[in-house]
Design a protein around this motif. Structure first.
Motif: not given
Length: 925
Positions: A184, A737-738, A742, A780, A804-805
């Motif tokens: 992330t 969890a991814a 991710p 995330m 997403n990150i």
């Protein structure tokens, strides 16, 4: 139709006309425990019934013209390269060039997609250096690899957009791959970071070595048999504080602006022995969003192979006109004896130093910008023009020359070698030879240039300014021009722009490399919808002109669309569908006459760009209306074999009664169904993301068919049974969890009205009790969790979902495609392939593998590189396969901006059996 297979495999059954047309796409899928209907589960012996109807539900009367085909084992094969020109080296980003004995290396970065190509001295393409060849990537020190759970080892792309292996520029900061996985990004500066970035700004080559220099530098071995050094070099930028600008907290949050900036070098030179790399022109142009202009007046150097930090060689942060001081050092170069020459631009001289930094002498020359040596004679060539400084910049320096003088001052001068007293030998007026001008009114610091020497001949290569990504004076096309240097004349012998237009018609690439692909099923022609307009943030998300490509010949033809559309689609009869934010319009694809819907609405102006910005807004007789009123990435549109239409749309209740002349849509009075956990962002960019299904007459069948969709939809489709396939940008969650990446999305199948999403994030009506099971999707960065109810199946790891990150924008995305056999073709960007799934989500196979444009031996070489090399398998080489289109089971098209081309893949089978019905007696005969 009865048959039996010897092994478990995928089977496809088609009812065909004798002319080759598929009348009915009857069935396709993987036999076994999860075989899709109408196959019998867990059986190699199958019996299917054809009801005598075609895809539209009409009876086929001429039985004697019909053939039944049963095909086993999908078999893709690289057919040919489409829509590719090696001379299309720049799509709005940086361009840099370096000369070497073997030719000229050209680096181009079109907004976070990088390449380095080698051309001969006359501009003919020879090979691609980066992306690396498939056969060499495994032996390059510094490359990062990851072993996937199903076995393959893949090279990992390091940046947030997952587009490059190079960590040297402003498209790769911060590096998001750490400790064996994608991580992330927390800083606010990650919001848009790298979307317009490049892996470097300067390119230099010498003694079989090459360096691409940006914030750091990347190393390449270009000599035959030379060992490749470690790819990733250390940081070479300088930190400078803007003296007049301080970013507000709001701008820091929104744009990632800082009070301190990294100032990279834009010129570099390797010493003849390859030990040292010298760096000059440390300049930052238009920093952040406030127009700062920062120039450091020093020259630095670093050991090429094992250096850890840069060291000062000469000059300093401030200007000066004493010996060893500079006023805008514009370039640095080395002669064959290792002496260092610095173009001291505003002091009208070239300063010469030995390798230890001792000043040797000055060479007077007006406004030197770029310097180069003849590799055998050490004759010095100097390009000169006035570098204008933008008015009102953070660090303001008065313009060097008056406007009129600056416009005319554009020269190349030749001097004898330093040991021959550096006498002026000849001079050429570049403006007279090229018709280009140097205007002090431009906000740039000049073009790039290099001389390619081959025996007694020499060619001058001029390219747009790399520092500001703008043009050379009045030259509209930003690309390389080649001039023959002969005696006292300069003769134009080549133009990358003209070569590009000749080959692919369009000189510019699409915004953020978005290439929507759709196929006319009647004639198999491919339509490429590129979002290229730069009018505003809305219009460059629309398609105003499509490129029609004949895949049999590779010929291209631009097609002006009736209005600027967000996406396109074809039905089985070859009619084309265009859309705005709340309307679908149908046309005949040859004459472009509107085919009105029975359930439709007349509009006086239709277009996606909005009002006066919609350059092709058009009156419509009867378009199919759906709820939608926001302008952004809409999520695609698709028409199934029965003519049913599915569209993605954005809608905000706050806009339902809004009258806004800047938009061409009319208000829609609509209220999405709200429930606890439904994502809805009324005041933000997205509002409610919805999917609507209409019949072929334009009548609404399912409004808001998948409630609760999250932010971004990367494709939607409808099969013949009426089931929905949609690719959300959210990543698939496994046991809370991814997965490995991710930054990928998820393909989901469900029935309209029976599938919905519940989110822990962004719901005006929070969930009081989340479902008592593991969540299905996740993001995330904000810790978002999503449950999907009523889905038939999930397939993760597809497309790209950078949001997403991080808080990044969604302008980088991907699209999947569904064929008439209900097979999903899904881009798996990080795996360098396209996955093919049947209607039950079974993976049939994957198409493609890592490789550059020279990799893969096609069935047809025309339109591609001159010397392709085999890589085995299906021979499909991919770098960033983001968009796909499919023509039933005939062809797959893959848009691969990583290799700047579209790949045509011939679809076939390992085994076929056919029966002509004219040979089959009717019952009772």
């Amino acid at each position: 139709i009865s048959f039996e297979t010897e092994a478990w495999c995928d089977v496809t059954i088609a009812i065909e006309h004798e002319d080759g047309r598929i009348l009915r796409h009857l069935a396709s899928g993987v036999l076994g425990l999860n075989a899709p209907e109408p196959f019998v589960w867990n059986s190699k012996a199958q019996t299917l019934v054809w009801d005598g109807k075609d895809d539209a539900g009409e009876y086929v009367d001429d039985k004697d013209a019909v053939t039944v085909r049963v095909s086993l084992g999908l078999k893709p094969r690289f057919e040919r390269t489409l829509y590719w020109s090696p001379h299309k080296t720049r799509t709005g980003g940086v361009q840099a060039i370096a000369s070497a004995p073997e030719g000229v290396y050209v680096f181009g970065s079109g907004r976070a997609i990088d390449h380095i190509r080698l051309f001969d001295h006359k501009g003919r393409y020879r090979r691609t250096v980066y992306p690396f060849p498939a056969g060499k990537i495994g032996s390059i020190p510094g490359m990062v690899f990851h072993t996937l759970p199903d076995g393959p080892e893949i090279p990992v792309k390091l940046n947030h957009l997952q587009t490059t292996f190079l960590a040297s520029g402003d498209n790769c900061d911060p590096i998001v791959f750490r400790d064996g996985r994608y991580a992330t990004i927390q800083p606010a500066s990650a919001r848009h970071y790298g979307m317009d970035g490049a892996a470097g700004f300067a390119l230099t080559a010498s003694a079989g070595r090459m360096a691409l220099v940006g914030h750091r530098f990347s190393r390449f071995a270009i000599g035959e048999g030379r060992r490749h050094p470690s790819l990733h070099g250390p940081t070479v930028v300088s930190r400078s504080e803007s003296p007049v600008y301080r970013a507000t907290a709001q701008r820091q949050q929104r744009y990632g602006e800082m009070d301190e900036y990294y100032v990279p070098p834009w010129r570099a030179a390797l010493s003849p022995d390859g030990r040292w790399m010298y760096l000059a022109r440390h300049v930052l142009m238009r920093a952040g969003h406030q127009g700062a202009f920062i120039w450091r007046h020093d020259v630095k150097r670093i050991a090429y192979e094992d250096g850890e930090t840069v060291e000062s060689f000469a000059g300093g942060v401030k200007t000066g006109n004493e010996t060893g001081q500079f006023d805008m050092p514009a370039d640095v170069a080395c002669d064959s004896k290792g002496r260092v020459y610095v173009a001291d631009h505003r002091n009208d001289r070239i300063q010469v130093f030995d390798a230890g930094g001792k000043h040797l002498r000055n060479i007077p020359v007006k406004r030197p910008v770029i310097i180069q040596f003849h590799p055998k004679t050490d004759a010095l060539y100097v390009f000169s023009w006035a570098i204008p400084i933008p008015q009102g910049s953070a660090i303001h320096i008065p313009v060097s020359l008056p406007h009129k003088e600056a416009e005319k001052f554009f020269r190349l001068t030749k001097f004898s070698a330093l040991d021959d007293d550096a006498r002026e030998i000849a001079s050429w007026d570049l403006q007279a030879a090229t018709g280009l001008t140097r205007s002090a009114r431009q906000r740039d610091i000049g073009p790039n240039a290099v001389i390619a020497f081959e025996g007694e001949s020499a060619t001058v290569w001029l390219t747009p300014d790399p520092a500001t990504r703008s043009g050379i004076g009045s030259q509209a096309p930003n690309n390389i021009m080649i001039l023959r240097l002969q005696g006292d004349t300069l003769e134009k012998i080549g133009s990358f722009h003209e070569e590009t237009v000749r080959a692919v018609r369009r000189a510019w690439g699409p915004k953020y490399h978005r290439q929507r692909l759709c196929v006319n099923p009647v004639d198999g022609s491919l339509y490429v919808g590129e979002q290229i307009s730069a009018l505003n943030m809305i219009s460059h998300k629309s398609i105003q002109q499509a490129m029609r490509i004949n895949p049999d010949t590779g010929r291209l033809r631009p097609v002006d669309l009736p209005f600027d559309t967000e996406s396109m689609a074809f039905d089985r009869d070859g009619h084309v569908y265009l859309r705005s934010s709340d309307l679908v319009v149908r046309y005949d694809s040859e004459m472009w006459r509107e085919i009105p819907f029975d359930y439709g609405e007349e509009r006086t102006r239709v277009g996606f760009g909005g009002g006066s910005l919609s350059r092709s807004a058009r009156q419509v007789i009867s378009g199919a209306v759906f709820p939608g009123n926001k302008h952004w990435h809409q999520g695609e549109m698709h028409v199934n074999v029965k003519g049913q239409i599915v569209v993605g749309a954005l809608y905000s209740v706050e806009l339902k009664s809004r009258t806004d002349t800047a938009h061409v849509h009319e208000s829609v009075d609509y209220q999405p169904a709200m429930y606890p956990g439904r994502f809805y962002d009324p005041g933000g960019r997205f509002g409610a993301l919805m999917v609507h299904v209409m019949d072929r007459h334009g009548k609404m069948l399912h409004s808001d068919a998948v409630p609760g969709l999250i932010n971004v939809l990367n494709g939607v489709a409808l099969d013949a049974q009426g089931d929905l396939y949609f690719m959300t940008q959210r990543t698939r969650a496994y046991n809370g969890a991814a997965g490995f990446n991710p930054g990928t999305g998820t393909l989901i199948k469900g029935t309209p009205g029976q599938v919905r999403l519940l989110s822990s994030f962004g719901s005006p009506v929070p969930m009081t009790a989340p479902p008592a099971r593991a969540y299905d999707l996740m993001r995330m960065a904000p810790g978002e969790r999503t449950w999907v109810e009523g889905a038939h199946w999930f397939y993760g790891g597809v497309g790209y979902g950078g949001a997403n990150i991080s808080a990044a924008c969604t302008c980088w995305n991907a699209r999947f495609a569904l064929d008439y056999f209900a097979r999903s073709f899904t881009p798996e960007i990080d795996r360098y392939n396209v996955g093919v799934l049947d209607a039950n989500g079974n993976l049939i196979l994957r198409v493609g593998q890592y490789g550059n444009v020279d990799d893969g031996l096609p069935l047809v070489k025309d339109g591609g590189p001159p010397k392709p090399r085999s890589i085995g398998g299906d021979e499909v080489a991919l770098m960033h396969p983001a968009y796909v289109g499919v023509h039933t089971d005939h062809r797959l098209f893959i848009a691969d901006p990583g290799n700047a081309r579209i790949v045509s893949v011939k679809l076939g089978y390992h085994a076929d059996a056919t029966v002509a019905l004219r040979n089959v007696p009717d019952e009772g005969e």
